[in-house]
Design an enzyme around this catalytic site. Structure first.
Site, PDB file in Angstrom:
ATOM      1  N   ASP A  79      27.185  32.529  21.083  1.00  0.00           N
ATOM      2  CA  ASP A  79      27.524  33.827  20.504  1.00  0.00           C
ATOM      3  C   ASP A  79      27.480  33.777  18.986  1.00  0.00           C
ATOM      4  O   ASP A  79      27.647  34.802  18.328  1.00  0.00           O
ATOM      5  CB  ASP A  79      28.927  34.264  20.967  1.00  0.00           C
ATOM      6  CG  ASP A  79      28.865  35.041  22.271  1.00  0.00           C
ATOM      7  OD1 ASP A  79      27.749  35.372  22.719  1.00  0.00           O
ATOM      8  OD2 ASP A  79      29.933  35.313  22.849  1.00  0.00           O
ATOM      9  N   LYS A  88      20.706  39.716  31.886  1.00  0.00           N
ATOM     10  CA  LYS A  88      21.560  38.736  31.197  1.00  0.00           C
ATOM     11  C   LYS A  88      22.830  38.610  32.033  1.00  0.00           C
ATOM     12  O   LYS A  88      23.595  39.570  32.148  1.00  0.00           O
ATOM     13  CB  LYS A  88      21.866  39.245  29.789  1.00  0.00           C
ATOM     14  CG  LYS A  88      22.801  38.370  28.982  1.00  0.00           C
ATOM     15  CD  LYS A  88      22.914  38.924  27.563  1.00  0.00           C
ATOM     16  CE  LYS A  88      23.955  38.222  26.731  1.00  0.00           C
ATOM     17  NZ  LYS A  88      24.171  38.903  25.432  1.00  0.00           N
ATOM     18  N   TRP A  89      23.042  37.437  32.623  1.00  0.00           N
ATOM     19  CA  TRP A  89      24.155  37.205  33.559  1.00  0.00           C
ATOM     20  C   TRP A  89      25.266  36.486  32.802  1.00  0.00           C
ATOM     21  O   TRP A  89      25.134  35.318  32.482  1.00  0.00           O
ATOM     22  CB  TRP A  89      23.651  36.356  34.721  1.00  0.00           C
ATOM     23  CG  TRP A  89      24.634  36.106  35.820  1.00  0.00           C
ATOM     24  CD1 TRP A  89      25.882  35.595  35.717  1.00  0.00           C
ATOM     25  CD2 TRP A  89      24.406  36.336  37.213  1.00  0.00           C
ATOM     26  NE1 TRP A  89      26.457  35.496  36.957  1.00  0.00           N
ATOM     27  CE2 TRP A  89      25.561  35.944  37.902  1.00  0.00           C
ATOM     28  CE3 TRP A  89      23.328  36.826  37.960  1.00  0.00           C
ATOM     29  CZ2 TRP A  89      25.683  36.022  39.289  1.00  0.00           C
ATOM     30  CZ3 TRP A  89      23.447  36.903  39.332  1.00  0.00           C
ATOM     31  CH2 TRP A  89      24.624  36.510  39.983  1.00  0.00           C
ATOM     32  N   ASP A  90      26.355  37.211  32.558  1.00  0.00           N
ATOM     33  CA  ASP A  90      27.406  36.682  31.684  1.00  0.00           C
ATOM     34  C   ASP A  90      28.615  36.214  32.495  1.00  0.00           C
ATOM     35  O   ASP A  90      28.786  36.561  33.666  1.00  0.00           O
ATOM     36  CB  ASP A  90      27.819  37.783  30.701  1.00  0.00           C
ATOM     37  CG  ASP A  90      28.252  37.230  29.360  1.00  0.00           C
ATOM     38  OD1 ASP A  90      28.612  36.043  29.290  1.00  0.00           O
ATOM     39  OD2 ASP A  90      28.254  37.994  28.375  1.00  0.00           O
ATOM     40  N   MET A  91      29.478  35.441  31.857  1.00  0.00           N
ATOM     41  CA  MET A  91      30.722  34.953  32.485  1.00  0.00           C
ATOM     42  C   MET A  91      31.671  34.665  31.327  1.00  0.00           C
ATOM     43  O   MET A  91      31.511  33.683  30.624  1.00  0.00           O
ATOM     44  CB  MET A  91      30.390  33.678  33.254  1.00  0.00           C
ATOM     45  CG  MET A  91      31.441  33.208  34.218  1.00  0.00           C
ATOM     46  SD  MET A  91      32.634  32.114  33.447  1.00  0.00           S
ATOM     47  CE  MET A  91      33.421  31.438  34.876  1.00  0.00           C
ATOM     48  N   ASN A  92      32.639  35.587  31.135  1.00  0.00           N
ATOM     49  CA  ASN A  92      33.350  35.597  29.862  1.00  0.00           C
ATOM     50  C   ASN A  92      34.795  35.134  29.859  1.00  0.00           C
ATOM     51  O   ASN A  92      35.576  35.533  28.996  1.00  0.00           O
ATOM     52  CB  ASN A  92      33.273  36.998  29.243  1.00  0.00           C
ATOM     53  CG  ASN A  92      31.996  37.157  28.447  1.00  0.00           C
ATOM     54  OD1 ASN A  92      31.532  36.215  27.805  1.00  0.00           O
ATOM     55  ND2 ASN A  92      31.404  38.333  28.487  1.00  0.00           N
TER      56      ASN A  92
END
Ligand code: GLA
Length: 736
Positions: free
Chosen positions: A550, A478-482
Site C-alpha cells: 500500500d 483485485k482480491w483484497d483481505m484487509n
C-alpha cells in the site's frame, strides 16, 4: 534418473542438474540426513557421520549398551519426538493414551515419474519441459502406527526439490496432531547466516540477515495469513555469501496461513532448519484412517550466491506455480481508482478518470473499494456485494459497458473473506463470522472475518463472486483481505476440532479460489492484503500478480521491491505510479523516477488522471509505451540486484536481462545526494562478456566484459531522487 535408491547401502539420492541430496536408512530403521548441496555423484556419504559416546544424550532402547547412536546429535531427515532428540522437532502427536511420542522408522518407499499431489492446497506442477520424479518414504511409529509419509519431487533441470508430509493414522485410536513441519533440514555444521524478510503494513519484506547463534531463532505468523510482518521465505547461507558467491539454501512455503521457520544451532555446532504450519493454536484430530497433508515447501540450493538462488525461484515460480493462463500472458497497464477517489465517486468521476487514462496508454480501468452496499467509508457493507446505485446510476454493468466503449477493459475490487457488522449479511448470519461465544469480537478496520472453515459460508461467497463475474463484463479482479484473524473459533465445529480452524480457514479460502478464480481463466486476478500482506506462493498459484504494498512512495518501494525480488519474480509484482506529495509519506519524487520504479514490476497508475497537466499526461503515456516495449525484458528476463538499499544509501540500481543476454534494462535511482560528492561507478551483470552492446542515450559501443568489469560512471548530474534508465542492446559478437 533424478532419484536413486541404493539397496545395499540403503541410501536415497536425489539429483538435480546442479545439486544432490542424500538420506540413509540406518541399521535401526531411522532415516538419517547426509547431504544437501552442490552436486556430487551417487556415493554413500555416511562416512560423514562420526558416532560418539555423548554424555547426556540418551540412545534408543534397541541399541542395548551401545552409547554412540543418539538421536540427540545424529542428523535426521524427519525428527523423532519424545525419544532422545531435544532439538526443534518435525512432528508432535498426542497419542490415544495421552503420550506424546513419535518414533518413525522406515517402512517402505515408492519412486515414480511426475509430481506428487496435495489435495485442497496449491503446489507446484511439472511443466512440459521438466523432468520430475517423486520419492515417498513411509516412516511409521510401531506402537501408535501413526505414519509420516515424506514426499519429495525433484525438478531436475530447475534445480528445485519440493517436499511435503502426509500424516496417516494407521492405528486403532484417534490421535491429535499438534505440530507438523513441511521441511526439516539438518546440517552437520554451523556458520550460516539466516536471511528473512520482515516488515509491517506499508513497509513489507525488508531484508534481515543475522548469524545463526546458539539456541533457536524463528520467524513466522500467527495472524491467520502469511502476513506483512514475516514472509514465508527464508535463506540459510554461508556467512560470507553475497549476490555472486557462496552457498545459499532457500526455503519457501506454499501456504497462506500461520507458519513458522526456525533455525537452531545445537550444542555440537550443528544446524537445524524447520519450516511448516505454526504450531501455536494448532491441533488436528486424526481418527483411525484419517490423513493430514502438510503444505508444500520448495527448496533450492545455489553454489554461487543469492542472485542465482533468486533465479532458481523466479524460473520455477514463473513456470511451475500459477494455474492461470495469465501467468504467461502480457499483462495490461491498469489505472486503479483507490488513491484517485477513495470512497468518494460517482459514474461521472470514474468515467472522467478512465477517459483521460485512455490517452495515457492505459488498457484497463479498475474500480477499487466503495462501489457496493452503502460503503461511503470503511465502516460498512462488506458482504453485501450489490452495487450502490446512488454512486453507479446504471449499475456495475452500465459502468463496465461505458468503460468498454472507451476502448478500455474493466476491473473490480472485492474483499470476499470479510463482513461488516453494518451489513445485511451480518444481520442475517451473525454466526458466520469467526467469534468466541460470550466474548465480544475484536474489530480490524471495523470489519469481522467470515468463517471460511464452514462450507456453507464458502459456498455463499462463491455464489456472490460468480454472480458478479458472470453478469458483468470484467477482465480483472483485485482480491483484497484487509485484516488479520482473531477469536479463531467456529460455531460449526465441535470442541475437539477448534484447533483446526486456522488451517481450515485457509483450506476454505483455497476451495473458494478453486471455484471462482480457476473457473474464470480469462479474468486476470491480482492478489492483495493491505498491499503485500499475503505475498506468498500459494496466492501466486491462483493469482499471477499481487499488489506489492500500500506504500506507493517510489523511494520506499525501492526497498520493498528489492526484498520481494529474492523469492518472487518481477512478473508477480504490481507497482503503480502515484501522485506527489505521496499519500503515504508526503515525499515528492520526480514523475520520471516514479515511472522507472513502477517499471520494476507490473506497471500501472494509482492517481486521478483528470488532475494531471498535459505535460504529465504525455510523460505517463511515454512511460506506458516504454514499459510495453520492454515488457519481455522486465517480465521474462533474469533479475539482477546491483545494490543493497539497506547497506548502501546513495543510490539503488537493478537490471533486467533477457535470457539470451541480447537486451537489458538498467535502472538507477539516486536516493541520497550530497554536494561535491564522489564519482561512483556501477558494474553491470548478466551480459555476454564477448558481445558488443549499444546503450540507448550514450555514445559509442561497449563490450559486455567492459560493462561488467569496469562498469559505467553514475552520471554526476543526477539530483536527489532523480533516475536513469538505459536500454542495452547487443549489436554483435554474442551467441544469440
Ligand atoms: C487495501 C488495499 C488498497 C485498497 C484498499 C481499499 O488497503 O491494499 O489498495 O484497495 O484496501 O479499501
Amino acid at each position: 534418473m533424478s532419484i536413486i535408491y541404493n539397496e545395499s547401502k540403503k541410501t536415497y539420492t536425489l539429483l538435480t542438474a546442479e545439486t544432490a541430496y542424500q538420506m540413509k536408512v540406518s541399521e535401526y530403521g531411522y532415516l538419517l540426513h547426509l547431504y544437501y548441496g552442490r552436486r556430487v555423484e551417487d556415493e554413500d556419504l555416511s562416512y560423514l557421520i562420526q558416532l560418539q559416546d555423548r554424555g547426556f544424550s540418551p540412545c534408543p532402547n534397541e541399541l542395548g549398551n551401545d552409547r554412540t547412536f543418539s538421536l540427540d546429535f545424529l542428523p535426521q531427515e524427519f525428527s523423532t519426538d519424545g525419544n532422545c532428540d531435544y532439538r526443534t522437532g518435525s512432528i508432535e502427536v498426542e497419542n490415544g493414551d495421552g503420550s506424546r511420542i513419535f518414533v518413525g522408522k522406515v517402512l517402505k518407499h515408492k519412486i515414480y515419474d511426475g509430481k506428487y499431489q496435495i489435495h485442497g492446497m496449491p503446489s507446484l506442477h511439472a511443466g512440459e519441459n521438466d523432468t520430475v520424479q517423486t520419492l515417498e518414504i513411509w516412516l511409521q511409529d510401531e506402537v501408535s502406527r501413526v505414519t509420516a509419509v515424506l514426499c519429495y519431487s525433484v525438478f531436475e533441470e530447475k534445480n528445485i526439490i519440493t517436499r511435503t508430509v502426509r500424516v496417516e493414522n494407521s492405528g486403532d485410536h484417534p490421535v491429535k496432531l499438534k505440530g507438523i513441519m513441511s521441511v526439516t533440514l539438518d546440517f552437520m555444521d554451523s556458520g550460516y547466516d539466516f536471511i528473512h524478510f520482515d516488515g509491517r503494513h506499508m513497509m513489507e519484506r525488508e531484508l534481515t540477515r543475522q548469524p545463526v547463534a546458539y539456541g533457536i531463532q524463528s520467524i513466522g505468523s500467527i495472524r491467520g495469513s502469511s502476513s506483512h510482518q514475516h514472509n514465508p521465505f527464508a535463506i540459510l547461507c554461508e556467512s560470507g555469501a553475497g549476490e555472486d558467491w557462496g552457498g545459499c539454501y532457500g526455503f519457501s512455503l506454499v501456504y497462506s496461513g500461520n507458519f513458522i521457520c526456525s533455525v537452531e544451532k545445537d550444542q555440537f555446532d550443528q544446524t537445524r532448519l524447520n519450516m511448516g504450519i505454526h504450531p501455536k493454536h494448532f491441533s488436528f484430530l486424526l481418527k483411525p484412517g484419517d490423513v493430514f497433508e502438510a503444505p508444500e515447501a520448495v527448496m533450492a540450493y545455489s553454489d554461487r550466491g543469492l542472485t542465482h538462488l533468486s533465479h532458481l525461484y523466479h524460473d520455477a515460480y514463473r513456470e511451475n506455480l500459477c494455474r492461470s493462463p495469465w501467468a504467461s500472458r502480457i499483462r495490461p497497464v491498469v489505472i486503479n481508482s483507490w488513491e484517485a477517489a477513495y470512497f468518494d465517486f460517482d459514474d461521472e468521476k470514474l468515467l472522467n478518470i478512465a477517459r483521460e487514462a485512455a490517452d495515457m496508454g492505459v488498457d484497463l480501468f479498475v474500480l477499487d473499494d466503495g462501489w457496493f452496499g452503502k460503503r461511503d467509508d470503511d465502516c460498512s457493507s462488506l458482504g453485501d456485494w450489490q452495487e450502490d446505485t446512488q454512486k453507479l446510476k446504471h449499475g456495475l454493468k452500465g459502468l463496465s459497458d461505458e468503460i468498454h466503449r472507451m476502448g478500455l477493459q474493466f476491473g473490480l475490487w472485492i474483499e470476499p473473506e470479510m463482513v461488516s457488522e453494518d451489513s445485511d449479511l451480518y444481520r442475517s448470519h451473525p454466526d458466520w463470522c469467526l467469534h468466541v461465544p460470550k466474548r465480544p469480537v475484536s474489530r480490524g478496520r471495523y470489519q469481522l472475518v467470515l468463517d471460511l472453515s464452514r462450507k456453507d459460508v464458502c459456498d455463499h461467497i462463491i455464489q456472490s463472486i460468480n454472480n458478479i463475474l458472470d453478469n458483468v463484463q470484467i477482465e480483472y479482479i483485485k482480491w483484497d483481505m484487509n485484516r488479520n484473524i482473531t477469536e479463531t473459533w467456529s460455531a460449526a465445529s465441535e470442541k475437539e476440532r477448534q484447533g483446526e480452524i486456522y488451517h481450515r480457514y485457509i483450506l476454505g479460502l483455497y476451495y473458494i479460489m478453486d471455484h471462482t478464480i480457476l473457473t474464470h481463466p480469462d479474468i486476470l486476478f491480482c492478489g492483495c492484503s493491505g498491499g503485500g500482506g499475503r505475498y506468498d506462493p500459494a496466492m501466486l498459484y491462483y493469482q499471477p500478480q499481487i499488489w506489492c504494498s500500500d506504500d506507493t512512495d517510489a523511494v520506499c518501494r525501492l526497498k520493498i521491491q528489492y526484498g520481494t525480488s529474492f523469492a518472487y519474480p518481477i512478473s508477480t509484482l504490481e507497482s503503480h505510479v502515484s501522485v506527489c506529495p505521496n499519500h503515504q509519506t508526503m515525499r515528492t519524487v520526480p514523475l520520471a523516477t516514479r515511472g522507472v520504479v513502477a517499471m520494476d514490476g507490473i506497471f500501472g497508475f494509482e492517481l486521478d488522471s483528470t488532475k494531471l497537466s498535459k505535460e504529465e499526461k504525455d510523460a505517463c503515456r511515454i512511460q506506458s509505451e516504454t514499459y510495453k516495449k520492454y515488457y519481455p525484458i522486465i517480465a521474462d528476463g533474469d533479475y539482477y540486484r546491483l545494490t543493497d538499499p539497506f547497506q548502501f544509501t546513495e543510490y539503488t540500481a537493478w537490471q533486467h536481462v533477457t535470457k539470451d543476454r541480447t537486451e537489458s534494462l538498467f535502472s538507477l535511482v539516486l536516493t541520497e545526494k550530497e554536494p561535491n560528492d564522489a564519482q561512483r561507478y556501477i558494474r553491470l551483470k548478466g551480459l555476454d562478456p564477448k558481445a558488443w552492446y549499444e546503450i540507448g542515450g550514450l555514445p559509442g559501443r561497449f563490450s559486455g566484459s567492459l560493462l561488467m568489469n569496469a562498469g559505467l560512471p553514475v552520471p554526476g548530474s543526477l539530483g536527489q531522487y532523480s533516475s536513469v534508465q538505459y536500454h542495452i542492446q547487443m549489436i554483435s559478437g554474442g551467441k544469440r
